[in-house]
Design a protein around this motif. Sequence first.
Motif, PDB file in Angstrom:
ATOM      1  N   THR A  40       0.932  -1.322  -0.044  1.00 49.41           N
ATOM      2  CA  THR A  40      -0.074   0.164   0.213  1.00 49.41           C
ATOM      3  C   THR A  40       0.888   1.311  -0.108  1.00 49.41           C
ATOM      4  O   THR A  40       1.805   1.294   0.927  1.00 49.41           O
ATOM      5  CB  THR A  40      -0.872  -0.034   1.402  1.00 49.41           C
ATOM      6  N   ILE A  41       0.694   2.065  -1.113  1.00 50.73           N
ATOM      7  CA  ILE A  41       1.283   3.264  -1.015  1.00 50.73           C
ATOM      8  C   ILE A  41       0.447   4.455  -0.602  1.00 50.73           C
ATOM      9  O   ILE A  41      -0.802   4.740  -1.145  1.00 50.73           O
ATOM     10  CB  ILE A  41       1.809   3.548  -2.582  1.00 50.73           C
ATOM     11  N   GLU A  42       0.862   5.364   0.206  1.00 56.37           N
ATOM     12  CA  GLU A  42       0.150   6.444   0.807  1.00 56.37           C
ATOM     13  C   GLU A  42       0.569   7.590   0.304  1.00 56.37           C
ATOM     14  O   GLU A  42       2.128   7.818   0.321  1.00 56.37           O
ATOM     15  CB  GLU A  42      -0.111   6.185   2.405  1.00 56.37           C
ATOM     16  N   PHE A  43      -0.138   8.529  -0.049  1.00 55.98           N
ATOM     17  CA  PHE A  43       0.479   9.818  -0.684  1.00 55.98           C
ATOM     18  C   PHE A  43       0.033  10.906   0.383  1.00 55.98           C
ATOM     19  O   PHE A  43      -0.937  11.064   0.790  1.00 55.98           O
ATOM     20  CB  PHE A  43      -0.175   9.937  -1.865  1.00 55.98           C
TER      21      PHE A  43
ATOM     22  N   TYR B 145      10.152   9.650   2.607  1.00 58.38           N
ATOM     23  CA  TYR B 145       9.634   8.232   2.705  1.00 58.38           C
ATOM     24  C   TYR B 145       9.465   7.973   4.123  1.00 58.38           C
ATOM     25  O   TYR B 145      10.271   7.972   4.670  1.00 58.38           O
ATOM     26  CB  TYR B 145      10.394   7.243   1.662  1.00 58.38           C
ATOM     27  N   ALA B 146       8.498   7.162   4.223  1.00 59.28           N
ATOM     28  CA  ALA B 146       8.431   6.386   5.613  1.00 59.28           C
ATOM     29  C   ALA B 146       7.863   4.765   5.310  1.00 59.28           C
ATOM     30  O   ALA B 146       7.067   4.812   4.373  1.00 59.28           O
ATOM     31  CB  ALA B 146       7.515   7.246   6.539  1.00 59.28           C
ATOM     32  N   PRO B 147       8.527   3.980   5.782  1.00 57.83           N
ATOM     33  CA  PRO B 147       9.722   3.902   6.665  1.00 57.83           C
ATOM     34  C   PRO B 147      10.813   4.371   6.028  1.00 57.83           C
ATOM     35  O   PRO B 147      11.049   4.246   4.569  1.00 57.83           O
ATOM     36  CB  PRO B 147       9.701   2.326   7.093  1.00 57.83           C
TER      37      PRO B 147
ATOM     38  N   LYS C 161       4.957  -3.331   4.515  1.00 55.54           N
ATOM     39  CA  LYS C 161       3.768  -3.668   3.937  1.00 55.54           C
ATOM     40  C   LYS C 161       2.926  -2.074   3.326  1.00 55.54           C
ATOM     41  O   LYS C 161       2.100  -2.113   2.523  1.00 55.54           O
ATOM     42  CB  LYS C 161       2.711  -4.267   4.743  1.00 55.54           C
ATOM     43  N   ILE C 162       3.311  -0.872   3.993  1.00 53.85           N
ATOM     44  CA  ILE C 162       2.809   0.044   3.829  1.00 53.85           C
ATOM     45  C   ILE C 162       4.087   1.288   3.444  1.00 53.85           C
ATOM     46  O   ILE C 162       4.929   1.197   4.419  1.00 53.85           O
ATOM     47  CB  ILE C 162       2.080   0.699   5.125  1.00 53.85           C
ATOM     48  N   ILE C 163       3.935   1.996   2.582  1.00 52.57           N
ATOM     49  CA  ILE C 163       5.072   2.904   2.202  1.00 52.57           C
ATOM     50  C   ILE C 163       4.394   4.271   2.087  1.00 52.57           C
ATOM     51  O   ILE C 163       3.171   4.319   1.544  1.00 52.57           O
ATOM     52  CB  ILE C 163       5.822   2.710   0.814  1.00 52.57           C
TER      53      ILE C 163
END
Length: 187
Positions: A73-76, A123-125, A168-170
């Motif tokens: 999952t890419i969050e913006f 970016y996170a993490p 799992k999430i960026i």
Amino acid sequence: MTQPSNDGYTRKLNATTLSKLLVVAVMMFGFGYALIPVYKQICELTGINLLTPKDATVEPVANTQVDKSRTITIEFDANAQGPWRFRPTVSSMQVHPGEMAQVVYEVVNTQPRSIDAQAIPSYAPQQAAAHFKKVECFCFQQQTLKPNEAKQMPVVFYVDPALPRDVKIITLSYTFFEIGGSAKTAS
């Protein structure tokens, strides 16, 4: 004494030469014109220089580097450090590692002057930064926004399949800064 006139003979010789030259020119043109389909046939028979497959039902080659067994999952996110509105058009998307994806960010200059700006990604993490590969990005260069201009700016990216399995999430975040600070008036 006057010499006998060869005027008729010379004209006939010139006309014959001209007609022979015209026939040669027409034959050369016809030969060049006929070479196109002959060349295509030769290339098709030998398999040389084929630009499209002969069978239209041929499936395109799939990208074998896409890891379909995982979904990231890419969050913006967007942060505006200046006189504009700045946001992504979607808040998140799901991608498979190795798969190309695109997101669009929108920016609106709310000022009656031109502004030069630059976007800085984070970016996170933090470990995801090395695995988030941008192919095309508005952050690669400075942006000039005209007075009251709205722009849509794409980011084309993929996540490297070498991304650790526990991620799992960026979150991709951009901060949009004004550069220079000198005001340019609208002309």
